[in-house]
Design an enzyme around this catalytic site. Structure first.
Site, PDB file in Angstrom:
ATOM      1  N   ARG A   1       0.814  -1.237   0.000  1.00 18.06           N
ATOM      2  CA  ARG A   1       0.000   0.000   0.000  1.00 18.06           C
ATOM      3  C   ARG A   1       0.836   1.270   0.000  1.00 18.06           C
ATOM      4  NH1 ARG A   1      -3.075  -2.919   3.949  1.00 18.06           N
ATOM      5  NH2 ARG A   1      -4.913  -3.855   2.966  1.00 18.06           N
TER       6      ARG A   1
ATOM      7  N   LYS B   1       2.645  11.432 -11.351  1.00 21.69           N
ATOM      8  CA  LYS B   1       1.926  10.479 -12.212  1.00 21.69           C
ATOM      9  C   LYS B   1       2.782   9.221 -12.329  1.00 21.69           C
ATOM     10  CE  LYS B   1      -0.953  13.319 -15.236  1.00 21.69           C
ATOM     11  NZ  LYS B   1      -1.185  13.786 -16.619  1.00 21.69           N
TER      12      LYS B   1
ATOM     13  N   GLU C   1       9.296  18.866 -24.935  1.00 17.62           N
ATOM     14  CA  GLU C   1       8.544  19.164 -23.702  1.00 17.62           C
ATOM     15  C   GLU C   1       8.991  20.498 -23.094  1.00 17.62           C
ATOM     16  OE1 GLU C   1       5.938  17.643 -22.584  1.00 17.62           O
ATOM     17  OE2 GLU C   1       6.006  15.521 -23.153  1.00 17.62           O
TER      18      GLU C   1
ATOM     19  N   LYS D   1       6.529  23.216 -14.325  1.00 19.24           N
ATOM     20  CA  LYS D   1       5.755  22.012 -14.002  1.00 19.24           C
ATOM     21  C   LYS D   1       5.277  22.061 -12.551  1.00 19.24           C
ATOM     22  CE  LYS D   1       4.531  17.530 -14.641  1.00 19.24           C
ATOM     23  NZ  LYS D   1       4.734  16.298 -15.358  1.00 19.24           N
TER      24      LYS D   1
ATOM     25  N   GLU E   1      -5.118  16.721 -12.086  1.00 24.84           N
ATOM     26  CA  GLU E   1      -5.583  17.045 -13.438  1.00 24.84           C
ATOM     27  C   GLU E   1      -7.100  17.210 -13.537  1.00 24.84           C
ATOM     28  OE1 GLU E   1      -3.229  15.254 -16.642  1.00 24.84           O
ATOM     29  OE2 GLU E   1      -5.009  15.356 -17.895  1.00 24.84           O
TER      30      GLU E   1
ATOM     31  N   ARG F   1      -3.895  21.416 -15.147  1.00 23.84           N
ATOM     32  CA  ARG F   1      -2.816  20.468 -15.464  1.00 23.84           C
ATOM     33  C   ARG F   1      -2.968  19.910 -16.875  1.00 23.84           C
ATOM     34  NH1 ARG F   1       0.107  15.909 -11.614  1.00 23.84           N
ATOM     35  NH2 ARG F   1       1.469  15.079 -13.235  1.00 23.84           N
TER      36      ARG F   1
ATOM     37  N   ASN G   1      -0.809  18.896 -21.545  1.00 23.27           N
ATOM     38  CA  ASN G   1      -1.023  17.951 -22.639  1.00 23.27           C
ATOM     39  C   ASN G   1      -1.056  18.641 -23.996  1.00 23.27           C
ATOM     40  OD1 ASN G   1      -1.177  15.831 -20.827  1.00 23.27           O
ATOM     41  ND2 ASN G   1      -3.390  16.096 -20.543  1.00 23.27           N
TER      42      ASN G   1
ATOM     43  N   HIS H   1      -0.278  16.797 -27.177  1.00 24.31           N
ATOM     44  CA  HIS H   1      -0.305  15.364 -26.864  1.00 24.31           C
ATOM     45  C   HIS H   1      -1.452  14.615 -27.532  1.00 24.31           C
ATOM     46  CE1 HIS H   1       2.740  16.524 -24.018  1.00 24.31           C
ATOM     47  NE2 HIS H   1       2.830  15.318 -23.496  1.00 24.31           N
TER      48      HIS H   1
ATOM     49  N   HIS I   1       0.246  11.796 -29.208  1.00 21.17           N
ATOM     50  CA  HIS I   1       0.105  10.427 -28.683  1.00 21.17           C
ATOM     51  C   HIS I   1      -0.413   9.483 -29.762  1.00 21.17           C
ATOM     52  CE1 HIS I   1      -0.182  10.383 -23.996  1.00 21.17           C
ATOM     53  NE2 HIS I   1       1.030  10.183 -24.444  1.00 21.17           N
TER      54      HIS I   1
ATOM     55  N   HIS J   1       8.817  10.169 -27.615  1.00 27.89           N
ATOM     56  CA  HIS J   1       7.625  10.878 -27.131  1.00 27.89           C
ATOM     57  C   HIS J   1       7.685  12.385 -27.432  1.00 27.89           C
ATOM     58  CE1 HIS J   1       4.241  11.917 -24.581  1.00 27.89           C
ATOM     59  NE2 HIS J   1       5.007  12.770 -23.925  1.00 27.89           N
TER      60      HIS J   1
HETATM   61  N1  GLY Z   1       3.153  14.987 -18.455  1.00 27.18           N
HETATM   62  C1  GLY Z   1       1.974  15.695 -18.131  1.00 27.18           C
HETATM   63  C2  GLY Z   1       1.634  15.668 -16.679  1.00 27.18           C
HETATM   64  O1  GLY Z   1       2.429  15.272 -15.861  1.00 27.18           O
HETATM   65  O2  GLY Z   1       0.547  16.062 -16.332  1.00 27.18           O
END
Ligand code: GLY
Length: 366
Positions: free
Chosen positions: A126, A148, A190, A232, A242, A246, A250, A253, A257, A269
């Site tokens: 956990r 993330k 990025e 960031k 998000e 946030r 993207n 993306h 993507h 990427h």
């Molecule tokens: N790479 C986008 C984010 O971390 O939200």
């Protein structure tokens, strides 16, 4: 030399990003991050990074933590390993080695290593502590920050995961010198994104310092990483899960993507994000919210940093179809990120297939 950034979560200081030019302060930074004395540490890495840095990091930690059991787990480099099978093997190793809740995982590698290790840390018993040591430009400026974590599931990228914060992000800028130049260009996709979506001053600096950055001049690259991490940090502090702002990270993306997936991850990427940013800027220009001049400076800066690759032959309709399987969907609506000039971005849910088709035709025509 070096810069420190504190990232808050829920308005409380949560973890530090340390930007250095060697691994010298790694052990001390781990000691300082909390009160814990770890009995066991497992460094997770991939076959590319293992041969470059594992020995050095293992040696440093072994000298500074003589009473700690320090081990490592290496998996085959590449997106193909970012799945639950690899996580299972890592769980197995941790169980066999008696790892408990008070032990530590260290992710030594790029985005795949960071995401997979973070997910394992989030779910093993956990949740156990983990440290990110990102070794690609892309992971240093983006994926190691913001919590993330996750793995791919079947054909779906990052489909299984958790928001889980590291205890520390330790960035050693000197490792960038061992990267192939395409990895630097991909990371710059990025980096430039931060300028376009929210930091016009940084965008102008990037535009004026191309040679120094491409030469990986120490001061220039430290500034690039620092400014990217600050951008960031500010976004993830405001919207960690998000729910809103946030999503502007993207930018590029949605179509990026889709192209990444349809080219079977043969492109990097950040390269795909670069292509996707051109498409999104094109749609913004066609809507009259970005001038032709602004659009062409975006094309130029991406070109200066060699971000965009030669594209394989792909069908525009397949790209549009692939955008609909993206996690950036809300119900049936794509959350597209558009810009109103350079430095201002917003979420737009009204982009049509026709607009996407026109933008995709454009990127295949250049
Ligand atoms: N790479 C986008 C984010 O971390 O939200």
């Amino acid at each position: 030399m070096g810069k420190d950034i504190i990232v808050n979560y829920d308005h409380q200081p949560c973890y530090e990003i340390k930007i250095r030019d060697s691994f010298d302060e790694l052990s001390r930074s781990i000691q300082l991050m909390n009160e814990r004395e770890y009995l066991r540490i497992c460094i997770v890495t991939d076959t590319n990074v293992e041969s470059l840095y594992l020995k050095e990091v293992l040696l440093k930690l072994s000298i500074d933590y003589p009473d700690t059991y320090i081990t490592s787990f290496t998996f085959e480099a590449g997106e193909g390993s970012k799945n639950l099978d690899t996580v299972n093997r890592l769980y197995q190793k941790l169980i066999n080695d008696g790892f408990g809740r008070k032990d530590l995982l260290i992710a030594l590698g790029g985005g795949v290593v960071g995401d997979l290790t973070g997910f394992t840390a989030a779910t093993y018993l956990r949740g156990i502590d983990f440290v990110q040591i990102p070794t690609t430009l892309l992971s240093q400026v983006d994926s190691s920050i913001g919590g993330k974590t996750g793995v791919d599931f079947d054909q779906y990228k990052n489909m299984v995961g958790a928001f889980y914060m590291p205890q520390l992000v330790f960035i050693n800028t000197s490792v960038l010198k061992s990267l192939p130049s395409v990895q630097i260009s991909s990371g710059m996709g990025e980096v430039i994104k931060y300028g376009i979506i929210r930091d016009f001053e940084f965008y102008e600096w990037l535009d004026s310092n191309v040679e120094q950055v491409k030469a990986l001049n120490n001061e220039a690259i430290e500034y690039v990483i620092y400014k990217s991490c600050m951008n960031k940090k500010e976004v993830v502090e405001e919207d960690p899960k998000e729910d809103g702002i946030r999503a502007t990270l993207n930018f590029g993306h949605t179509i990026g993507h889709a192209i990444e997936k349809l080219s079977n991850f043969s492109l990097y990427h950040g390269q795909c994000v670069g292509i996707g940013m051109i498409a999104a800027a094109y749609i913004s220009m066609k809507r009259g919210i970005v001038t032709e001049g602004e659009f062409f400076t975006i094309m130029n800066i991406l070109d200066s940093y060699d971000v965009c690759p030669t594209l394989p032959a792909l069908d525009a309709n397949n790209i549009i179809a692939a955008t609909k399987h993206d996690k950036k969907m809300e119900g049936d609506t794509i959350k597209f990120i558009l810009i109103k000039g350079i430095g201002i971005s917003y979420i737009d849910k009204t982009v049509t297939d026709n607009e996407m088709k026109e933008a995709i035709d454009y990127i295949f025509s250049i």
